[in-house]
Design an enzyme around this catalytic site. Structure first.
Site, PDB file in Angstrom:
ATOM      1  N   HIS A  74       3.636  -1.235  10.799  1.00 23.71           N
ATOM      2  CA  HIS A  74       2.834  -2.368  11.348  1.00 23.71           C
ATOM      3  C   HIS A  74       3.219  -2.432  12.953  1.00 23.71           C
ATOM      4  CE1 HIS A  74       1.773  -4.555   7.320  1.00 23.71           C
ATOM      5  NE2 HIS A  74       2.744  -3.515   7.114  1.00 23.71           N
ATOM      6  N   VAL A 102       1.132  -1.138  -0.038  1.00 23.07           N
ATOM      7  CA  VAL A 102       0.085   0.072   0.194  1.00 23.07           C
ATOM      8  C   VAL A 102       0.919   1.155  -0.047  1.00 23.07           C
ATOM      9  CG1 VAL A 102      -1.812   1.022   1.191  1.00 23.07           C
ATOM     10  CG2 VAL A 102      -1.802  -1.333   1.028  1.00 23.07           C
ATOM     11  N   HIS A 113       2.921   3.182   6.307  1.00 21.78           N
ATOM     12  CA  HIS A 113       2.347   2.626   7.445  1.00 21.78           C
ATOM     13  C   HIS A 113       3.209   1.781   8.194  1.00 21.78           C
ATOM     14  CE1 HIS A 113       1.817   0.106   3.651  1.00 21.78           C
ATOM     15  NE2 HIS A 113       2.028  -1.093   4.585  1.00 21.78           N
TER      16      HIS A 113
END
Ligand code: 5GP
Length: 129
Positions: A112, A106, A110
Site C-alpha cells: 500500500h 488478498v 501488495h
C-alpha cells in the site's frame, strides 16, 4: 477475512485477475516487474497498491522465493510510483500486511502506498491501562 499467508498461491485471487486484465483496475504504473493501481476503497487522499507480476502470496513468500532481479525491479517500481506522484518531499507511507495478524485480505503480495495528506499514527494506539 484475513488470509493464511503460508498457503500456496491461488491464481484465482482478485489481484491475479487484475494482472491478467480479467477485472478492471485504475492503472497508475506498469513495467516488467510490477503493476500499480488505485485501491478501490482508498484510506488516504492517495492510496495506490503496487504488486509484483510474479505469483507471490505475501512479503514473506516474495522475500524468500523471488529472484534478486524481481526484488530489485519491484522495489524500484515502488519508489518510482511515489516519485511520479511527487510524494517524496511531503512524504508518504508504505505498508504490506502479511497473514492473519497483519490483516492481509488478498493473497497476492501488495504494498500500500498512501499519501497526499498527513497520515497520522501508523497504527491505532493501544488503549492505556
Ligand atoms: P490488505 O488488507 O490485503 O492488505 O488490502 C487489500 C486491499 O485491496 C484493500 O485496501 C482493498 O480496498 C483493496 N481491494 C480489494 N479488492 C479490490 C479490487 O477489486 N480492486 C482494487 N482496486 N482494490 C481492491
Amino acid at each position: 477475512m484475513p488470509i493464511d499467508a503460508t498457503r500456496p498461491y491461488d491464481d484465482q485471487n482478485i489481484f491475479a485477475k487484475i494482472l491478467r486484465g480479467e477485472i478492471p483496475s485504475e492503472q497508475v504504473y506498469t513495467d516488467e516487474w510490477a503493476y500499480a493501481f488505485r485501491d478501490i476503497a482508498p484510506q488516504a487522499a492517495l492510496h495506490i497498491l503496487i504488486i509484483p507480476r510474479g505469483e507471490y502470496v505475501s512479503w514473506d513468500d516474495f522475500s524468500a522465493r523471488a529472484s534478486d532481479e524481481e526484488i530489485a525491479g519491484f522495489i524500484r517500481a515502488v519508489g518510482k510510483v511515489a516519485r511520479d506522484h511527487d510524494l517524496v518531499e511531503p512524504g508518504y507511507r508504505l505498508l504490506a500486511n502479511v497473514g492473519a495478524h497483519g490483516g492481509q485480505e488478498v493473497p497476492h503480495l501488495h504494498v500500500h502506498l498512501c499519501g497526499g495528506e498527513p497520515l497520522g499514527p501508523m497504527i491505532a494506539r493501544r488503549s492505556q491501562g
